[in-house]
Motif scaffolding. Sequence first.
Motif, PDB file in Angstrom:
ATOM      1  N   UNK A 274       0.643 -11.879   0.100  1.00 44.68           N
ATOM      2  CA  UNK A 274      -0.431 -12.532  -1.434  1.00 44.68           C
ATOM      3  C   UNK A 274      -0.653 -10.836  -1.718  1.00 44.68           C
ATOM      4  N   UNK A 275      -0.665 -10.182  -1.291  1.00 42.55           N
ATOM      5  CA  UNK A 275      -0.995  -8.393  -2.020  1.00 42.55           C
ATOM      6  C   UNK A 275       0.758  -7.661  -2.666  1.00 42.55           C
ATOM      7  N   UNK A 276       1.982  -8.506  -2.903  1.00 40.88           N
ATOM      8  CA  UNK A 276       2.617  -8.830  -3.242  1.00 40.88           C
ATOM      9  C   UNK A 276       2.614  -8.054  -4.779  1.00 40.88           C
ATOM     10  N   UNK A 277       1.850  -9.420  -5.463  1.00 41.93           N
ATOM     11  CA  UNK A 277       1.457  -9.521  -6.840  1.00 41.93           C
ATOM     12  C   UNK A 277       0.123  -8.852  -7.202  1.00 41.93           C
ATOM     13  N   UNK A 278      -0.729  -8.302  -6.397  1.00 43.11           N
ATOM     14  CA  UNK A 278      -1.721  -6.815  -6.761  1.00 43.11           C
ATOM     15  C   UNK A 278      -1.081  -5.838  -6.384  1.00 43.11           C
ATOM     16  N   UNK A 279       0.045  -5.288  -5.764  1.00 42.04           N
ATOM     17  CA  UNK A 279       0.763  -3.720  -5.964  1.00 42.04           C
ATOM     18  C   UNK A 279       1.185  -3.782  -7.130  1.00 42.04           C
ATOM     19  N   UNK A 280       1.886  -4.895  -7.563  1.00 41.90           N
ATOM     20  CA  UNK A 280       2.519  -5.117  -9.123  1.00 41.90           C
ATOM     21  C   UNK A 280       1.596  -4.922  -9.759  1.00 41.90           C
ATOM     22  N   UNK A 281       0.590  -5.327 -10.194  1.00 43.57           N
ATOM     23  CA  UNK A 281      -0.714  -5.395 -10.899  1.00 43.57           C
ATOM     24  C   UNK A 281      -1.498  -3.876 -11.154  1.00 43.57           C
ATOM     25  N   UNK A 282      -0.647  -3.320  -9.732  1.00 39.03           N
ATOM     26  CA  UNK A 282      -0.950  -1.533  -9.653  1.00 39.03           C
ATOM     27  C   UNK A 282      -0.306  -0.764 -10.710  1.00 39.03           C
ATOM     28  N   UNK A 283       1.374  -1.447 -10.558  1.00 40.03           N
ATOM     29  CA  UNK A 283       2.268  -0.581 -10.628  1.00 40.03           C
ATOM     30  C   UNK A 283       2.799  -0.211  -9.268  1.00 40.03           C
ATOM     31  N   UNK A 284       2.659  -0.375  -8.926  1.00 41.87           N
ATOM     32  CA  UNK A 284       3.232  -0.650  -6.936  1.00 41.87           C
ATOM     33  C   UNK A 284       4.322  -1.774  -6.946  1.00 41.87           C
ATOM     34  N   UNK A 285       5.256  -1.197  -5.453  1.00 44.68           N
ATOM     35  CA  UNK A 285       5.627  -2.505  -4.261  1.00 44.68           C
ATOM     36  C   UNK A 285       5.689  -2.054  -3.615  1.00 44.68           C
ATOM     37  N   UNK A 286       5.287  -3.426  -2.911  1.00 44.24           N
ATOM     38  CA  UNK A 286       5.109  -3.360  -1.638  1.00 44.24           C
ATOM     39  C   UNK A 286       6.062  -3.854  -0.385  1.00 44.24           C
ATOM     40  N   UNK A 318      -3.716   4.572  -3.322  1.00 42.95           N
ATOM     41  CA  UNK A 318      -2.946   5.270  -3.899  1.00 42.95           C
ATOM     42  C   UNK A 318      -2.163   6.074  -5.468  1.00 42.95           C
ATOM     43  N   UNK A 319      -2.080   6.817  -5.123  1.00 38.44           N
ATOM     44  CA  UNK A 319      -2.138   7.708  -6.690  1.00 38.44           C
ATOM     45  C   UNK A 319      -0.665   8.550  -6.271  1.00 38.44           C
ATOM     46  N   UNK A 320      -0.007   8.180  -8.208  1.00 37.46           N
ATOM     47  CA  UNK A 320       0.940   8.608  -8.728  1.00 37.46           C
ATOM     48  C   UNK A 320       2.368   8.060  -7.735  1.00 37.46           C
ATOM     49  N   UNK A 321       2.001   6.889  -6.718  1.00 38.15           N
ATOM     50  CA  UNK A 321       2.941   7.074  -6.063  1.00 38.15           C
ATOM     51  C   UNK A 321       3.798   5.365  -6.543  1.00 38.15           C
ATOM     52  N   UNK A 322       4.741   4.913  -6.248  1.00 36.07           N
ATOM     53  CA  UNK A 322       5.345   3.967  -6.510  1.00 36.07           C
ATOM     54  C   UNK A 322       5.872   2.923  -5.323  1.00 36.07           C
ATOM     55  N   UNK A 323       5.015   3.153  -4.125  1.00 35.97           N
ATOM     56  CA  UNK A 323       5.320   2.148  -3.173  1.00 35.97           C
ATOM     57  C   UNK A 323       4.136   2.094  -1.917  1.00 35.97           C
ATOM     58  N   UNK A 324       4.041   1.168  -1.751  1.00 38.98           N
ATOM     59  CA  UNK A 324       2.614   1.376  -0.271  1.00 38.98           C
ATOM     60  C   UNK A 324       3.959   0.052   0.893  1.00 38.98           C
ATOM     61  N   UNK A 325       4.032   1.266   1.856  1.00 42.41           N
ATOM     62  CA  UNK A 325       5.251   0.362   3.018  1.00 42.41           C
ATOM     63  C   UNK A 325       4.918   0.255   4.714  1.00 42.41           C
ATOM     64  N   UNK A 326       4.144  -0.538   5.259  1.00 43.05           N
ATOM     65  CA  UNK A 326       4.284  -1.101   5.709  1.00 43.05           C
ATOM     66  C   UNK A 326       5.460  -1.696   6.958  1.00 43.05           C
ATOM     67  N   UNK A 327       5.162  -0.779   8.108  1.00 43.59           N
ATOM     68  CA  UNK A 327       5.417  -0.664   9.442  1.00 43.59           C
ATOM     69  C   UNK A 327       5.436  -0.938  10.466  1.00 43.59           C
ATOM     70  N   UNK A 328       6.316  -1.703  10.830  1.00 44.50           N
ATOM     71  CA  UNK A 328       5.455  -2.691  12.633  1.00 44.50           C
ATOM     72  C   UNK A 328       7.147  -2.371  13.230  1.00 44.50           C
ATOM     73  N   UNK A 329       6.167  -2.023  14.338  1.00 45.02           N
ATOM     74  CA  UNK A 329       7.821  -1.474  15.084  1.00 45.02           C
ATOM     75  C   UNK A 329       7.135  -1.787  17.050  1.00 45.02           C
ATOM     76  N   UNK A 330       7.821  -1.590  17.914  1.00 44.57           N
ATOM     77  CA  UNK A 330       7.827  -1.471  19.712  1.00 44.57           C
ATOM     78  C   UNK A 330       7.731   0.007  19.498  1.00 44.57           C
ATOM     79  N   UNK A 331       7.102   0.394  20.718  1.00 40.88           N
ATOM     80  CA  UNK A 331       6.734   1.820  21.049  1.00 40.88           C
ATOM     81  C   UNK A 331       6.040   1.681  22.313  1.00 40.88           C
TER      82      UNK A 331
END
Length: 413
Positions: A274-286, A318-331
């Motif tokens: 659902x946040x992909x649309x919100x990010x797009x409206x803010x000029x960002x890519x999720x 997010x300031x002057x950025x192009x993307x918000x990155x989500x990461x999930x991993x096992x450690x």
Amino acid sequence: MFRKSKWKIVAAVLSVLALVLGGTFCVIYLASYTEVSNENKSLLEQYAAGYSLREGGAAKAPDRSRPGGDPVAPPRLELSTFYSVAVSTSGQVLRVDTADIPSLDEDTLTQLALEILDSGKTDGVRHNLIYRVADKSGYQLVAFLDNTVMQESTRTLLSYTLIFSCAALVPLFFLAWYLAGRIVSPLEESYKRQKQFVSDAGHELKTPVAVVNANVELLSREIGENQWLSNIQYENERMSGLISQLLELARTENVKVPMETLDFSHLVLGEALPFETVAYENGLQLETDIAEGILLCGNDLQLRQLASILIDNAIRHSANGKAVVLRLRKEKNHAVFSVVNDGEQIPPEQQKHLFDRFYRGDESRTDDRHYGLGLAIAKAIAGSHHGTIQVLCARGKVEFLVRLPLQSRNHKN
């Protein structure tokens, strides 16, 4: 939280007491060792000073006074075990005295004396023997004093000291635990009352807010569009949002929610869509980098809220950025969920307060509907799942990092 504080107080008290006891015992031990060592050296010096060879190689017994004429109690000198080797200036062994000790033969004692003479040292310790080299008339004397008794006494003193210290720490632990409880108890009580007040106030405010909202709607139907009614409705909606967040925070901290096995990978991916649309409206890519099949034992609603809060926070800041990155991993035994956005470096003094209630690092944002409770709720959710949350800033990136134990560890808990 208060249990950890209690343990920290106990650890601090015991550390101080251990340092005091350790320091005291070290001083006593070193003082005793130094005194006995100096006394033994004095006895050995007296023995060497009074030693002389008679004609035929017989040794004259030393007198019982120090070189300076100070008396020494006869029992100390008589009860001490001395050995000696007399060596001429040409290197010939003139006399060896082993004090009739079967464990130390003449050859061994002679070899040891010659090694000491070759080393050029005039005093020191070899094995269990204190030695002293004295220049006599026409020969050199290497005198030894058996140090075994002193070493055994020292070891015994050290052993009993350690045993006593460990035994003393047991009652001191219970005393520190009692004192820590007395210190923490008023703080814990105050904190519980504060949380109860927030919960009670939130419930009490829901009714008047709902009444105001209903009356505003009725007046809007009666008189139509009105600037003052719009202002009232806007502020009422803000108040309703604040009350909802306060109640959510109170529920997260006070109520034990049911836990179940869930697919955290699927959950995070579902919240991100659902946040992909919100990010797009803010000029960002999720962007997402989510490992599959990460299972947790947790509460579905709370973990969804945790992911939602962090994603929303990253998009808004997010300031002057192009993307918000989500990461999930096992450690190892944890699932590591991170949300990264471009942003200015957050000062260390602000980082300490980011997860405090009502804290807002960006004071210019005074007209939105966020009240500085989102990250406090996220921290409470992470804590209720036996996890941690932290913020990292480096090279123009801001990262919120959440570590949650995997399913097997949660089952142990």
